[in-house]
Structures are given as structure tokens and as C-alpha cells.
Write an enzyme that holds these catalytic residues in place. Structure first.
Site, PDB file in Angstrom:
ATOM      1  N   THR A  15       0.829  -1.216   0.000  1.00  0.00           N
ATOM      2  CA  THR A  15       0.000   0.000   0.000  1.00  0.00           C
ATOM      3  C   THR A  15       0.864   1.267   0.000  1.00  0.00           C
ATOM      4  O   THR A  15       0.682   2.157  -0.841  1.00  0.00           O
ATOM      5  CB  THR A  15      -0.892  -0.001   1.265  1.00  0.00           C
ATOM      6  OG1 THR A  15      -1.570  -1.244   1.305  1.00  0.00           O
ATOM      7  CG2 THR A  15      -1.880   1.123   1.265  1.00  0.00           C
TER       8      THR A  15
ATOM      9  N   VAL B 219       6.083   7.633  12.380  1.00  0.00           N
ATOM     10  CA  VAL B 219       5.224   8.103  13.472  1.00  0.00           C
ATOM     11  C   VAL B 219       4.097   8.965  12.909  1.00  0.00           C
ATOM     12  O   VAL B 219       4.347   9.961  12.227  1.00  0.00           O
ATOM     13  CB  VAL B 219       6.032   8.934  14.502  1.00  0.00           C
ATOM     14  CG1 VAL B 219       5.125   9.375  15.647  1.00  0.00           C
ATOM     15  CG2 VAL B 219       7.208   8.129  15.041  1.00  0.00           C
TER      16      VAL B 219
ATOM     17  N   GLY C  57       2.034   8.612  10.512  1.00  0.00           N
ATOM     18  CA  GLY C  57       1.816   8.620   9.051  1.00  0.00           C
ATOM     19  C   GLY C  57       2.134   9.942   8.400  1.00  0.00           C
ATOM     20  O   GLY C  57       3.285  10.378   8.366  1.00  0.00           O
TER      21      GLY C  57
ATOM     22  N   LYS D 252       5.967   4.066  18.424  1.00  0.00           N
ATOM     23  CA  LYS D 252       5.983   5.468  17.959  1.00  0.00           C
ATOM     24  C   LYS D 252       6.356   6.411  19.098  1.00  0.00           C
ATOM     25  O   LYS D 252       7.104   7.377  18.905  1.00  0.00           O
ATOM     26  CB  LYS D 252       4.600   5.822  17.382  1.00  0.00           C
ATOM     27  CG  LYS D 252       4.258   5.011  16.125  1.00  0.00           C
ATOM     28  CD  LYS D 252       2.785   5.135  15.765  1.00  0.00           C
ATOM     29  CE  LYS D 252       2.427   4.318  14.544  1.00  0.00           C
ATOM     30  NZ  LYS D 252       0.983   4.164  14.344  1.00  0.00           N
TER      31      LYS D 252
HETATM   32  N1  HSE Z   1      -1.672   0.367  12.437  1.00  0.00           N
HETATM   33  C1  HSE Z   1      -1.411   1.756  12.588  1.00  0.00           C
HETATM   34  C2  HSE Z   1      -2.670   2.448  13.097  1.00  0.00           C
HETATM   35  C3  HSE Z   1      -1.000   2.449  11.323  1.00  0.00           C
HETATM   36  O1  HSE Z   1      -3.719   1.846  13.256  1.00  0.00           O
HETATM   37  O2  HSE Z   1      -2.567   3.644  13.353  1.00  0.00           O
HETATM   38  C4  HSE Z   1       0.416   2.232  10.988  1.00  0.00           C
HETATM   39  O3  HSE Z   1       1.255   2.633  12.007  1.00  0.00           O
END
Ligand code: HSE
Length: 439
Positions: free
Chosen positions: A13, A132, A134, A205
């Protein structure tokens, strides 16, 4: 100037999003970076699907080491996730003198100290904005935008899956298991959601943000981690009646206890006053609240996952690396915001030494003197009460008493809970959720 050449490890993705945004915005990106950025090589498990994404002009290979060892690749973009293979590939890329861009928070939280030391020794960059929150540029903000400040604390909703689940539980009054199932059907939660719901992803994160905020090494092993799988819908309701929302927060803060400096590093469900902006971050969105001495409070909000939001962060790193590739390594922005020789060894504080407020729910038999017993135990432990909610007795004269405390030390609360659970009128365990006023 000739374009810089990047090789992608993984074209799922985020990889596909990165490729597409790089193509779509290539002219803007070239004008910003000062030269073009081309993805000339991609390593993928599914070669056919990868070819369909990248088209002709980009070599697709099955072996990721072919990318990290290729003499013409300048920047390796690691998007395969996981620990061991990613670690080997990143260290090999560094050993080959290549810069690295990664979105892999687990890798950095656990092996970041080793990876940054190797990168420093080799004079290459490892960039990780996408690791961290996104698409939210929180690494850039903490490392550069706020570099004049002494940062005091960072508190964030940094896992979209759990925030989506908590929003749905509150909105619809559903229990955790029902909402998790829906989230999986909608594709929000992974088939194995353990890392998200148990707080591990958020702790990865948070570990990275703490390192950058305070200039300390990565200390994932010292983080306190609690997820949301044990959270009950009734506590979300009671919290709301008292003016709070429950969020899975990652919190890191400098504190001084008995004259000793320490760092709190913790992920757990947290009551936040409903009036706070961060309490109103709903669904899969992320937000990070930073308190710093000069700027005061600032908040960073946006999409913490998804193809193009994450690609936005990956490409920002590609541009940064491209701009700084010819800069003397000492003059570049340090990986962890502070120069490597200037990292501090402030310890992470054990949980029993943290100070915060608490939500306590005690299920009791509605008998004379129960409330007096509870308040006496709390007073004897030096814990001051901020608010109390008692529901009318229901079935079998059983009732819930909810108490919000003022700020106190966790070890005092633990001791008081032990005594409350010994009272003859108390049924089962006391539910304890930490509360942060974030004022
Ligand atoms: N799985 C993570 C979330 C996204 O639900 O925020 C990627 O770090």
C-alpha cells in the site's frame, strides 16, 4: 543535475502510494529538491503486481538485497516492515554507503540505537518521518520546528485503529469485541490486530518521539504498555457522564521526583477532559500534543495511515535526503535531534513513581458505611478526591461507585486499591484508568 536514484523494498500500500505521488508531483518535487528523484528499482514478493504498479523503466526484482547492493542506488526506501530482515537490509544498505528512508517504527524502536550508530559512523542519513503518525510531520516538528525549546511533554493519539474502535464504542455504546470485529470487516484493523489493540504500535511510535523530544536513546524495553482490549463500555459511559473521553494515549514527559530527573514513557487508556481539542480527535485520525517552554502548547493532527498520507511523509524524507546528500555529515540535522555525543542518560521512571490522576470504579454491595470506608482508605493513602459518581443500586443491591482522584503517585493508588478490594462489600476488582488533564 542528474536525478537521485531510489530503490524501494516492498511495494504494498505505502510503496505503491509513494510511487504514484512521486510520479504525479515529480515536477514540484524536482523544484523543491533541486534535482529529480527517480525510483529505478523495486523489490517485491509479487513480481507481477509490482510490475503493474511501476510499469516499464523501473526494474522489479524478488531479492531485496539486490536493491541494497546495487551500485547505482543512492537511497534505499525500506517499506517491508518487521524486525529481522528489515534490520539486516537497512544495516547492509548503510554499510554500502546508501541513505535510508524507512516507515518502520518497530525496527527503529527496537534497533534504532544500533542503526543510527552505524549510519553516523558511515556518514549516511536514516530518515523516518513516516514511522510516526503517518502523514503528520511530527518528526520534523519535534526535531526542527521546535528546536529552540525545552520540550516538557508529548502526548499523542498515535494509533488510528484503536482510536476508531474507541470512537465507535462511545458513539454506539458497543463493546470492544463487537467493534473490533466491525473494524476488521471494514479493513481498519489487521487480521491479527494484537500490536494495535495492545498498545505496542503506539509504544513503538512513542519511543521514537521521546528520543527526539528529550535527546535520549531509544528505550522501548522500558516503556509501560497497556492496550484497550480490557476496556469496558460502561467505563466509557461513566467517563462521559463525568465530562471525560477515553483515548489510548502515548505519553512521555520529563519529571523530577525527590530531586531526581526522570522520563515517563507510557501507553495506556486515558481519561481526558471532553473540552480538550485532543479529546475530540475521532475515528482513525492521529493527533500529537506537545508542551514546550517557549512555544507553549502546540498540536499536530492528520491521517496516521493510508497509502498517500504515508507516502507524503516518505517523499518528504526523500526530498530532505536529496537536499542534504552533499552536506558535510556533521552539519546535517542529527537523527535524534541532538548531536550523538550529546544524548542524555536520564532514566525512564518506573510506573509506580509516575504521578497522575485516576478514575476508579468499585462495584459494591449498597450497605451502610461503604462510602465512608472507601473515602477513609483514600484519605489514609494521602489521595484527594476530585469527583464521585454513585449510581442507584441495581440487581441484588449492587452498585458502582466511580471516584476521580486528584494527582497522586501510582504506588499510593495501587496500595489503596489493594485495601479497597479487601473490603467485605467490594465485589471483584477495582477498575483503574489513568486521567490526564493536559491543561
Ligand atoms: N496500524 C497503525 C494504526 C498504522 O492503526 O494507526 C500504521 O502505524
Amino acid at each position: 543535475m542528474k536525478p537521485i536514484k531510489a530503490g524501494l523494498l516492498g511495494i504494498g500500500t505505502v510503496g505503491a502510494g509513494t510511487f504514484q505521488v512521486l510520479q504525479r508531483n515529480q515536477e514540484e518535487i524536482r523544484r523543491r529538491a533541486g534535482r529529480g528523484i527517480e525510483v529505478t528499482m523495486v523489490a517485491a514478493r509479487n513480481l507481477e503486481r509490482a510490475r503493474a504498479v511501476v510499469g516499464a523503466g523501473c526494474e522489479v526484482v524478488a531479492d531485496p538485497f539486490a536493491v541494497v547492493n546495487h551500485p547505482e542506488i543512492d537511497i534505499v526506501v525500506e517499506l517491508i516492515g518487521g524486525y529481522e530482515l528489515a534490520r539486516e537490509l537497512v544495516l547492509q544498505a548503510i554499510a554500502n554507503g546508501k541513505h535510508v528512508v524507512t516507515a518502520n517504527k518497530a525496527l527503529l524502536a527496537l534497533h534504532g540505537n544500533e542503526i543510527f550508530a552505524a549510519a553516523h559512523a558511515k556518514g549516511v542519513m536514516v530518515a523516518f518521518e513516516a514511522a510516526v503518525a503517518g502523514g503528520v510531520p511530527i518528526i520534523k516538528a519535534l526535531r526542527e520546528g521546535l528546536s529552540a525549546n525545552r520540550i516538557e511533554s508529548v502526548a499523542g493519539i498515535i494509533n488510528g485503529t484503536t482510536n476508531f474502535i474507541l470512537s465507535e464504542m462511545r458513539d454506539k455504546g458497543l463493546d470492544f469485541a463487537t467493534v473490533l470485529k466491525q473494524a476488521q470487516e471494514l479493513g481498519y484493523a489487521e487480521a491479527d490486530p494484537t500490536f494495535d489493540i495492545e498498545g505496542v504500535d503506539a509504544a513503538h511510535k512513542l519511543t521514537i518521539m521521546a528520543a527526539i523530544a528529550f535527546g535520549i536513546p531509544m528505550q522501548f524495553g522500558s516503556a509501560h504498555i497497556e492496550g484497550i482490549s480490557q476496556l469496558q463500555a460502561i467505563d466509557i459511559r461513566y467517563a462521559e457522564q463525568l465530562g471525560y473521553r477515553i483515548k489510548l494515549l502515548g505519553i512521555t514527559r520529563r519529571t523530577v521526583v525527590d530531586g531526581e530527573e526522570g522520563i515517563e514513557l507510557r501507553v495506556h487508556p486515558t481519561l481526558i477532559p471532553s473540552a480538550r481539542l485532543i479529546a475530540n480527535v475521532e475515528g482513525a485520525m492521529n493527533a500529537v500534543l506537545v508542551q514546550a517552554d517557549a512555544v507553549g502548547t502546540s498540536m499536530y493532527y492528520g491521517k496516521g495511515a493510508g497509502a498517500e498520507p504515508t507516502a507524503s511523509a516518505v517523499i518528504a524524507d526523500l526530498i530532505d535526503v536529496t537536499r542534504s546528500a552533499t552536506v558535510d555529515p556533521y552539519s546535517r540535522v542529527p537523527h535524534l535531534a541532538f548531536h550523538p555525543t550529546e544524548l542524555a542518560d536520564v532514566p525512564v521512571r518506573p510506573m509506580e513513581e509516575i504521578s497522575t490522576s485516576y478514575y476508579l470504579r468499585v462495584t459494591v454491595q449498597d450497605q451502610l458505611g461503604v462510602m465512608a470506608d472507601l473515602t477513609r482508605i483514600l484519605a489514609d493513602a494521602g489521595i484527594s478526591i476530585d469527583a464521585v459518581l454513585q449510581k442507584e443500586p441495581g440487581e441484588k443491591a449492587r452498585t458502582d461507585i466511580v471516584i476521580i482522584t486528584h494527582q497522586t503517585r501510582e504506588k499510593f493508588v495501587d496500595a489503596a486499591i489493594g485495601k479497597i478490594e479487601q473490603l467485605p462489600a467490594t465485589e471483584g476488582k477495582v477498575v483503574r484508568i489513568r486521567l490526564e488533564s493536559l491543561g
